[in-house]
Design a protein around this motif. Structure first.
Motif, PDB file in Angstrom:
ATOM      1  N   ILE A 185       7.858  18.060 -42.542  1.00 54.20           N
ATOM      2  CA  ILE A 185       7.359  18.655 -41.301  1.00 54.20           C
ATOM      3  C   ILE A 185       5.985  19.282 -41.523  1.00 54.20           C
ATOM      4  O   ILE A 185       5.050  19.073 -40.732  1.00 54.20           O
ATOM      5  CB  ILE A 185       8.355  19.704 -40.778  1.00 54.20           C
ATOM      6  N   LEU A 186       5.849  20.045 -42.606  1.00 53.30           N
ATOM      7  CA  LEU A 186       4.576  20.707 -42.882  1.00 53.30           C
ATOM      8  C   LEU A 186       3.463  19.706 -43.154  1.00 53.30           C
ATOM      9  O   LEU A 186       2.319  19.900 -42.726  1.00 53.30           O
ATOM     10  CB  LEU A 186       4.729  21.652 -44.081  1.00 53.30           C
ATOM     11  N   PHE A 187       3.796  18.616 -43.860  1.00 52.93           N
ATOM     12  CA  PHE A 187       2.764  17.622 -44.157  1.00 52.93           C
ATOM     13  C   PHE A 187       2.284  16.938 -42.876  1.00 52.93           C
ATOM     14  O   PHE A 187       1.087  16.670 -42.726  1.00 52.93           O
ATOM     15  CB  PHE A 187       3.283  16.586 -45.145  1.00 52.93           C
ATOM     16  N   ARG A 188       3.190  16.661 -41.961  1.00 56.28           N
ATOM     17  CA  ARG A 188       2.764  16.074 -40.691  1.00 56.28           C
ATOM     18  C   ARG A 188       1.916  17.068 -39.900  1.00 56.28           C
ATOM     19  O   ARG A 188       0.987  16.669 -39.180  1.00 56.28           O
ATOM     20  CB  ARG A 188       3.977  15.626 -39.879  1.00 56.28           C
ATOM     21  N   GLY A 189       2.231  18.353 -40.036  1.00 50.49           N
ATOM     22  CA  GLY A 189       1.400  19.360 -39.390  1.00 50.49           C
ATOM     23  C   GLY A 189      -0.004  19.365 -39.960  1.00 50.49           C
ATOM     24  O   GLY A 189      -0.995  19.448 -39.221  1.00 50.49           O
ATOM     25  N   TYR A 190      -0.090  19.268 -41.288  1.00 52.73           N
ATOM     26  CA  TYR A 190      -1.415  19.182 -41.923  1.00 52.73           C
ATOM     27  C   TYR A 190      -2.137  17.918 -41.461  1.00 52.73           C
ATOM     28  O   TYR A 190      -3.324  17.955 -41.131  1.00 52.73           O
ATOM     29  CB  TYR A 190      -1.265  19.172 -43.439  1.00 52.73           C
ATOM     30  N   GLY A 191      -1.421  16.794 -41.414  1.00 50.96           N
ATOM     31  CA  GLY A 191      -2.037  15.560 -40.958  1.00 50.96           C
ATOM     32  C   GLY A 191      -2.542  15.678 -39.531  1.00 50.96           C
ATOM     33  O   GLY A 191      -3.631  15.186 -39.205  1.00 50.96           O
ATOM     34  N   TYR A 192      -1.768  16.344 -38.679  1.00 49.62           N
ATOM     35  CA  TYR A 192      -2.178  16.523 -37.285  1.00 49.62           C
ATOM     36  C   TYR A 192      -3.489  17.297 -37.214  1.00 49.62           C
ATOM     37  O   TYR A 192      -4.381  16.971 -36.418  1.00 49.62           O
ATOM     38  CB  TYR A 192      -1.085  17.245 -36.515  1.00 49.62           C
ATOM     39  N   SER A 193      -3.609  18.315 -38.062  1.00 52.96           N
ATOM     40  CA  SER A 193      -4.846  19.107 -38.058  1.00 52.96           C
ATOM     41  C   SER A 193      -6.052  18.293 -38.512  1.00 52.96           C
ATOM     42  O   SER A 193      -7.196  18.642 -38.209  1.00 52.96           O
ATOM     43  CB  SER A 193      -4.684  20.334 -38.964  1.00 52.96           C
ATOM     44  N   GLN A 194      -5.792  17.193 -39.230  1.00 51.80           N
ATOM     45  CA  GLN A 194      -6.864  16.323 -39.708  1.00 51.80           C
ATOM     46  C   GLN A 194      -7.036  15.087 -38.824  1.00 51.80           C
ATOM     47  O   GLN A 194      -7.801  14.184 -39.161  1.00 51.80           O
ATOM     48  CB  GLN A 194      -6.567  15.874 -41.142  1.00 51.80           C
ATOM     49  N   GLY A 195      -6.307  15.046 -37.720  1.00 52.70           N
ATOM     50  CA  GLY A 195      -6.408  13.907 -36.814  1.00 52.70           C
ATOM     51  C   GLY A 195      -5.552  12.721 -37.207  1.00 52.70           C
ATOM     52  O   GLY A 195      -5.725  11.615 -36.670  1.00 52.70           O
ATOM     53  N   ASP A 196      -4.611  12.890 -38.139  1.00 52.25           N
ATOM     54  CA  ASP A 196      -3.735  11.803 -38.580  1.00 52.25           C
ATOM     55  C   ASP A 196      -2.436  11.849 -37.790  1.00 52.25           C
ATOM     56  O   ASP A 196      -1.624  12.748 -37.970  1.00 52.25           O
ATOM     57  CB  ASP A 196      -3.454  11.932 -40.080  1.00 52.25           C
ATOM     58  N   LEU A 197      -2.241  10.855 -36.919  1.00 51.96           N
ATOM     59  CA  LEU A 197      -1.024  10.800 -36.111  1.00 51.96           C
ATOM     60  C   LEU A 197      -0.068   9.708 -36.587  1.00 51.96           C
ATOM     61  O   LEU A 197       1.038   9.580 -36.068  1.00 51.96           O
ATOM     62  CB  LEU A 197      -1.394  10.538 -34.642  1.00 51.96           C
ATOM     63  N   ASP A 198      -0.492   8.908 -37.567  1.00 51.10           N
ATOM     64  CA  ASP A 198       0.320   7.778 -38.005  1.00 51.10           C
ATOM     65  C   ASP A 198       1.419   8.183 -38.981  1.00 51.10           C
ATOM     66  O   ASP A 198       2.527   7.652 -38.946  1.00 51.10           O
ATOM     67  CB  ASP A 198      -0.556   6.703 -38.639  1.00 51.10           C
ATOM     68  N   GLY A 199       1.125   9.097 -39.889  1.00 56.69           N
ATOM     69  CA  GLY A 199       2.146   9.571 -40.821  1.00 56.69           C
ATOM     70  C   GLY A 199       2.664   8.510 -41.758  1.00 56.69           C
ATOM     71  O   GLY A 199       3.870   8.409 -41.992  1.00 56.69           O
ATOM     72  N   VAL A 200       1.751   7.696 -42.333  1.00 54.51           N
ATOM     73  CA  VAL A 200       2.197   6.630 -43.230  1.00 54.51           C
ATOM     74  C   VAL A 200       2.154   7.044 -44.700  1.00 54.51           C
ATOM     75  O   VAL A 200       2.619   6.288 -45.563  1.00 54.51           O
ATOM     76  CB  VAL A 200       1.350   5.348 -43.030  1.00 54.51           C
ATOM     77  N   LEU A 201       1.600   8.199 -44.997  1.00 55.68           N
ATOM     78  CA  LEU A 201       1.625   8.679 -46.373  1.00 55.68           C
ATOM     79  C   LEU A 201       3.037   9.165 -46.706  1.00 55.68           C
ATOM     80  O   LEU A 201       3.763   9.674 -45.848  1.00 55.68           O
ATOM     81  CB  LEU A 201       0.600   9.785 -46.581  1.00 55.68           C
ATOM     82  N   THR A 202       3.410   9.036 -47.946  1.00 56.61           N
ATOM     83  CA  THR A 202       4.799   9.278 -48.353  1.00 56.61           C
ATOM     84  C   THR A 202       5.331  10.656 -47.951  1.00 56.61           C
ATOM     85  O   THR A 202       6.453  10.744 -47.429  1.00 56.61           O
ATOM     86  CB  THR A 202       4.933   9.071 -49.869  1.00 56.61           C
ATOM     87  N   PRO A 203       4.603  11.752 -48.151  1.00 51.47           N
ATOM     88  CA  PRO A 203       5.178  13.066 -47.800  1.00 51.47           C
ATOM     89  C   PRO A 203       5.524  13.210 -46.328  1.00 51.47           C
ATOM     90  O   PRO A 203       6.354  14.054 -45.973  1.00 51.47           O
ATOM     91  CB  PRO A 203       4.068  14.049 -48.205  1.00 51.47           C
TER      92      PRO A 203
END
Length: 360
Positions: A168-186
């Motif tokens: 959950i936290l990693f997707r939150g970090y990704g969202y802050s960076q404009g990453d909505l795909d979430g394909v990285l392992t974490p």
């Protein structure tokens, strides 16, 4: 646990629907791709963690060694995953290189890092784009076994909780960076973690299993209600990015837990269907080929049929083409299973765990 194969059928069917039909309408209105992948990840988190925890217990009992356990684990995973994967990406590279980024970046594919490349390019038109999930699984196999096998028993639940929260936290970090795909392992840690939680309960904490099973349906109902609420929001809304995968994984966990014991009643009758279980057994091949079949194999078959019948092959229409593609996909995956996957899987007998440990 044969009912888990039927759940694999459901998961791969949702992925096929997601890629074969217009997004956001008809039978593809739900986030079917995400649901299917999360079901796969929860099943994988449960089975892989169960194998590892059971073998860790064998190590502690002096019935196995760390080196032997990890070697056998990795070789068995490689025998299951590598042959078809490498055969497929090599065929794409040699025969239809224009369809994939493998022509420009082969090492990302051959080193199971395609999800990292997809994160950089965002090229979802790549024929091999579904292979990002295989990269995620393989990267997890390089790390999670060492955590389970080396971490003191009393800290394992904390590690599992860290996986769930970390996703959950990693997707939150990704969202802050404009990453909505979430394909990285974490970004998928929580799905694996919830599966691992059930593995921990079944192996190390069986006295809590009944209480967990009584509470889980209520958790699944709450997750379903919240999930319905998220479906009303745009896909790029922060709450969707943060919690959609977690809620799907909680619902998936309910079915994985039930299937591991064996559902009864109407649902049990469905999951015990031998046809569904067979599709589940060949689901890896279906996943690998489901983009290649309608895009390249079916057009080739139709071209050959038109030559043989001198252009008298009737137009199948949209749904006819999809049904024909499905039949071809099942046939191709079946050939892959019997000609390649199953014979290679039989080599696992040379890399068996301790007799009292769980085999995959």
């Amino acid at each position: 646990m044969p009912q888990l194969d039927s759940l694999r059928t459901l998961a791969v069917a949702l992925v096929v629907i997601y890629h074969w039909f217009p997004t956001g309408s008809g039978i593809n209105w739900l986030p079917n791709g995400t649901i299917g992948v999360m079901v796969f990840f929860v099943i994988s988190g449960f089975l892989i963690s169960r194998i590892l925890i059971t073998n860790r217990n064998a190590i502690e009992a002096g019935k196995s060694t760390l080196g032997n356990t990890y070697r056998n684990f990795f070789v068995r995973r490689a025998l299951r995953i590598f042959p078809l994967y490498y055969l497929t990406i090599t065929a794409v590279w040699l025969l239809i290189p224009e369809s994939s980024d493998i022509n420009e970046h082969p090492l990302y594919f051959y080193l199971y890092g395609y999800n990292i490349l997809l994160h950089q390019t965002g090229n979802w038109s790549d024929l091999l784009s579904p292979f990002w999930t295989l990269g995620v699984e393989e990267q997890l196999y390089l790390v999670w076994p060492w955590i389970v096998l080396l971490l003191p028993r009393r800290y394992l639940l904390w590690a599992i909780g860290g996986l769930v929260l970390g996703g959950i936290l990693f997707r939150g970090y990704g969202y802050s960076q404009g990453d909505l795909d979430g394909v990285l392992t974490p970004a998928s840690f929580d799905a694996f973690g919830l599966g691992a939680l059930w593995a921990w309960l079944t192996t190390d904490c069986s006295d809590r299993m009944d209480d967990f099973r009584k509470r889980l349906p209520w958790a699944a109902i709450v997750a379903l209600v919240l999930m319905i609420g998220l479906l009303m929001l745009p896909g790029d809304q922060v709450m969707v990015v943060l919690f959609q995968r977690t809620l799907i994984s909680v619902i998936a966990l309910y079915f994985v837990v039930g299937a591991s014991f064996g559902f009864t009643g109407p649902l049990g009758a469905i999951l015990n269907n031998q046809g569904l279980q067979y599709i589940g057994r060949i689901s890896y091949g279906i996943y690998v080929f489901h983009m290649i079949v309608p895009g390249y194999i079916v057009p080739l078959i139709l071209k050959i049929m038109n030559k043989v019948f001198r252009g008298h092959v009737p137009d199948m229409g949209y749904w006819g083409h999809r049904l024909f593609s499905l039949a071809v996909l099942i046939a191709v995956a079946s050939v892959s299973w019997y000609a390649l996957e199953k014979p290679i899987n039989s080599l696992k007998r040379y890399f068996s765990y301790d007799k009292k440990a769980v085999s995959s």
